[in-house]
Motif scaffolding. Sequence first.
Motif, PDB file in Angstrom:
ATOM      1  N   GLY A 240     -31.620   6.493  17.597  1.00 10.69           N
ATOM      2  CA  GLY A 240     -32.570   7.834  17.239  1.00 10.69           C
ATOM      3  C   GLY A 240     -31.431   9.036  16.586  1.00 10.69           C
ATOM      4  N   PRO A 241     -31.916   9.885  16.055  1.00  9.40           N
ATOM      5  CA  PRO A 241     -30.807  11.139  15.738  1.00  9.40           C
ATOM      6  C   PRO A 241     -30.490  12.055  16.619  1.00  9.40           C
ATOM      7  N   ARG A 242     -29.388  12.576  16.964  1.00 10.21           N
ATOM      8  CA  ARG A 242     -28.967  13.627  17.509  1.00 10.21           C
ATOM      9  C   ARG A 242     -28.584  14.775  16.614  1.00 10.21           C
ATOM     10  N   TYR A 243     -28.416  16.148  17.098  1.00  6.99           N
ATOM     11  CA  TYR A 243     -28.231  17.180  16.534  1.00  6.99           C
ATOM     12  C   TYR A 243     -27.016  17.931  17.139  1.00  6.99           C
ATOM     13  N   LEU A 244     -26.473  18.821  16.078  1.00  8.69           N
ATOM     14  CA  LEU A 244     -25.590  19.885  16.320  1.00  8.69           C
ATOM     15  C   LEU A 244     -26.113  20.970  15.934  1.00  8.69           C
ATOM     16  N   VAL A 245     -26.436  22.107  16.488  1.00  3.91           N
ATOM     17  CA  VAL A 245     -26.818  23.287  16.268  1.00  3.91           C
ATOM     18  C   VAL A 245     -26.127  24.657  16.618  1.00  3.91           C
TER      19      VAL A 245
END
Length: 450
Positions: free
Chosen positions: A76-81
């Motif tokens: 699944g996706p993973r994010y950088l914020v």
Amino acid sequence: MTTTLSPVLSATWGAQRPWSLSTYESHDGYQAFRKALTMAPADIVTAVKDSGLRGRGGAGFPTGLKWSFLPQPDGGPRYLVVNADESEPGTCKDIPLMMASPHLLLEGVAITSFAIGCNHAFIYLRGEVVHVYRRLLQAVEDAYEKGYLGKDVLGSGYDLDVTVHAGAGAYICGEETALLDSLEGRRGQPRLKPPFPAVAGLYARPTVVNNVESIASVPAIIGKGVDWFRSMGTEKSAGFGLFSLSGHVVRPGQYEAPLGITLRELLEMAGGVREGHELKFWTPGGSSTPLFTAEHLDVPLDYESVGAAGSMLGTRALQIFDETTCVVRAISRWTDFYQHESCGKCTPCREGTWWLKQILHRIEDGEGTREDLDTLLDVCDNILGRAFCALGDGATSPITSGLQYFRAEFEAHIDGAGCPFDPAASALFPYTPRRRPAALEGASAGTAGA
């Protein structure tokens, strides 16, 4: 003076059109990203961890260690914020960095995203700074056109999209979980932790949240190496950082220097306190950090030394106040801000900041009592460590430290029935009494006479 400035983040600020992609590329821009694409993602994480880079947003948590908390990929996706919601009173480092070097931030975003397996990164910007928002949008567009973002980045087979999101202007959204709620379209309020963002962050997926300066420091680490980065700063606070000097100083501005530099050295570079005046108090990391005085001029500005001296390095927002400033007025103004910006989710912060504000107004207006000082400390004690996030704790810091170093000034407001400072003397926090309704003036006078 043995410590010198170390222009890394600010190295191109004096160049012609430093924000443009062409200028950035002419100064080896995106070369570190090209190098990173030839490395194993785990090696990038290890390099940042070994560099000793600590979060530049205030908490000082090791950046590489934070990245390593992400669980193993599950398809699944993973994010950088990127937390660009710079709102701390006195803090002004991320906005000039993004204005002058937006591509430095984008290169850091690209390297970090590749390292953690992220294909969609977000930059959450404070909505009021429209000029910065426009500049970031243009930089992102230019990066897409040049192939640094988008599908098959630089022919590597890696895909990366970057979204710049403008918030609505709430201080609480500087807290990482409140920021994530806001980014998802909900009211910005802190989440209960655990789970932490690394496990369930944006859209309930593994997420890394880092400050602008933290991410912008990554290209230099990858491009020049871990040993180069660790050659600056101290053993436990490695590297460089932007120190924001403001207030009663001859040459306010951004001073990029190795961590461990002292305020005395920075003031020497900045021309000192304004002529004819002397330092009274200052903040080492913004208004939410305990105050320092002239006796702390030689405290090394690194996480350990500042903490041992009783404060926090925070965002390195050095607000300088000379002897014309009323410390009660300054603290009252800051408390007004924290009360206004409290999201209201938890009782200690929502109610406590309101009472702190009322008591400080009463003292400032000459209607306080000696008991009010003990009440202030009691309310602070009931907020500290009991609030849902760090906003409540930060609101208590200037009050408790102010009473520690300037209790006599608080007492002078009480005993003298008002502020003893000349309202025309203070350029930063002029005293403006809040007049009570005319119907209450007689009652107030009668009480005073009794």
